[in-house]
Design a protein around this motif. Structure first.
Motif, short mmCIF file in Angstrom:
data_model
loop_
_atom_site.label_atom_id
_atom_site.label_comp_id
_atom_site.label_asym_id
_atom_site.label_seq_id
_atom_site.Cartn_x
_atom_site.Cartn_y
_atom_site.Cartn_z
N ARG A 1 50.81 35.60 35.88
CA ARG A 1 50.32 35.86 37.23
C ARG A 1 51.43 35.69 38.26
NH1 ARG A 1 46.08 32.21 40.84
NH2 ARG A 1 45.54 33.86 42.34
N HIS B 1 51.91 35.12 42.12
CA HIS B 1 50.99 34.64 43.16
C HIS B 1 51.75 33.88 44.24
CE1 HIS B 1 51.05 30.35 41.72
NE2 HIS B 1 51.44 30.94 40.62
N PHE C 1 41.57 31.04 42.02
CA PHE C 1 41.18 32.38 42.43
C PHE C 1 41.41 32.55 43.93
CE2 PHE C 1 39.28 31.99 38.38
CZ PHE C 1 38.93 33.25 37.93
N ASN C 2 41.76 33.75 44.32
CA ASN C 2 41.93 34.06 45.74
C ASN C 2 40.55 34.15 46.38
OD1 ASN C 2 42.45 35.14 48.28
ND2 ASN C 2 44.04 36.51 47.54
N ASP D 1 39.90 44.03 45.02
CA ASP D 1 39.61 42.83 45.79
C ASP D 1 38.15 42.76 46.20
OD1 ASP D 1 42.35 42.47 45.69
OD2 ASP D 1 42.64 42.35 47.86
N TYR E 1 33.69 37.57 46.44
CA TYR E 1 33.90 36.82 45.21
C TYR E 1 35.38 36.41 45.15
CZ TYR E 1 35.28 41.62 43.87
OH TYR E 1 35.82 42.87 43.86
N GLY E 2 35.67 35.34 44.45
CA GLY E 2 37.06 34.99 44.19
C GLY E 2 37.62 35.94 43.15
N TYR E 3 38.90 36.28 43.27
CA TYR E 3 39.51 37.24 42.35
C TYR E 3 40.91 36.77 41.97
CZ TYR E 3 41.18 38.90 46.91
OH TYR E 3 41.70 38.97 48.18
N LEU E 4 41.31 37.13 40.77
CA LEU E 4 42.62 36.72 40.25
C LEU E 4 43.17 37.85 39.41
CD1 LEU E 4 43.53 33.27 38.71
CD2 LEU E 4 44.20 35.38 37.54
N GLY F 1 35.36 40.50 34.55
CA GLY F 1 36.58 41.10 35.07
C GLY F 1 36.75 42.51 34.54
N GLY G 1 35.84 35.22 40.10
CA GLY G 1 35.54 33.80 40.13
C GLY G 1 34.06 33.48 40.04
N CYS H 1 33.09 33.77 36.18
CA CYS H 1 33.82 32.98 35.19
C CYS H 1 33.42 31.51 35.31
CB CYS H 1 35.33 33.10 35.41
SG CYS H 1 36.01 34.74 35.06
#
Length: 217
Positions: free
Chosen positions: A27, A29, A38-39, A53, A60-63, A159, A177, A180
């Motif tokens: 990752r 970041h 998570f963002n 995104d 939602y949080g995303y990574l 995801g 996020g 998960c």
């Protein structure tokens, strides 16, 4: 450019692929964010932001990550970087890596992803390669499609997985996020590669070299 709205309901079954527990993820970041965090910041619905995104329409949080270091670097710093007609190396602006680092993560549980790798995978969500290959100008549309796919794969999809635009032989992914479990990812013992350091910049230039690119002076 397929700027059409998603259908009300899908007519095919999206492809499920498992990301096995113990898989290494790479990752790139912000150094201000923990490696496995998570963002949490939604992108604007129309301006800026990444391909899949969250927005205010679907928070939602995303990574984002890659299954190789090269995929992670390619997806994060080679965006819309044209080749030099004279044959010179593509120059990655320093601002593109400012305050960023590469960390290695490990999945602690099996994760179910929507595969967007093959033409059949994409057709199953009423799309083609545009969804994973288009440039940033179309990201408001790809985000809307992501929200539609999430809606129609809830609750199992944690995801998406797709072929990196900049390195098609490698795989990129995004994790959600809200789908998960806590601690689904942990940072490994590998020291992060900080692009603010001389060693980090040297490492990054070595990764960029086969892509005919390098950091700008």
């Amino acid at each position: 450019m397929p700027h059409y709205r998603p259908p009300t309901e899908p007519t095919a079954t999206p492809t499920k692929v498992a990301l096995a527990a113990g898989t290494a993820l790479y990752r790139v970041h912000s150094a201000r964010r923990e490696a496995a965090a998570f963002n949490p910041v939604p992108a604007h619905c129309l301006y800026g932001g990444g391909r899949f995104d969250a927005t205010a329409c679907d928070p939602y949080g995303y990574l984002y990550a890659g299954l190789t270091p090269e995929a992670a670097v390619s997806e994060s710093v080679l965006h819309s970087l044209p080749f030099d007609p004279a044959g010179g190396a593509r120059l990655v602006p320093r601002v593109a890596v400012e305050g960023r680092r590469l960390s290695v993560l490990r999945s602690t549980v099996d994760l179910d992803l929507v595969s967007l790798v093959t033409g059949q995978d994409l057709a199953a969500v009423h799309q083609d390669s545009w969804l994973v290959q288009t440039e940033a100008r179309d990201y408001p549309y790809t985000r809307d499609w992501a929200h539609w796919i999430r809606t129609h794969t809830d609750p199992w999809a944690q995801g998406f997985l797709w072929s990196s635009k900049r390195d098609p032989g490698a795989r990129a992914l995004v994790l959600f996020g809200d789908h998960c479990p806590p601690d689904a990812l942990v940072a490994t013992a590998d020291a992060p590669i900080d692009f603010a350091t001389a060693d980090g910049r040297y490492w990054l230039d070595e990764v960029l070299l086969p892509y005919h690119a390098r950091l700008a002076p």
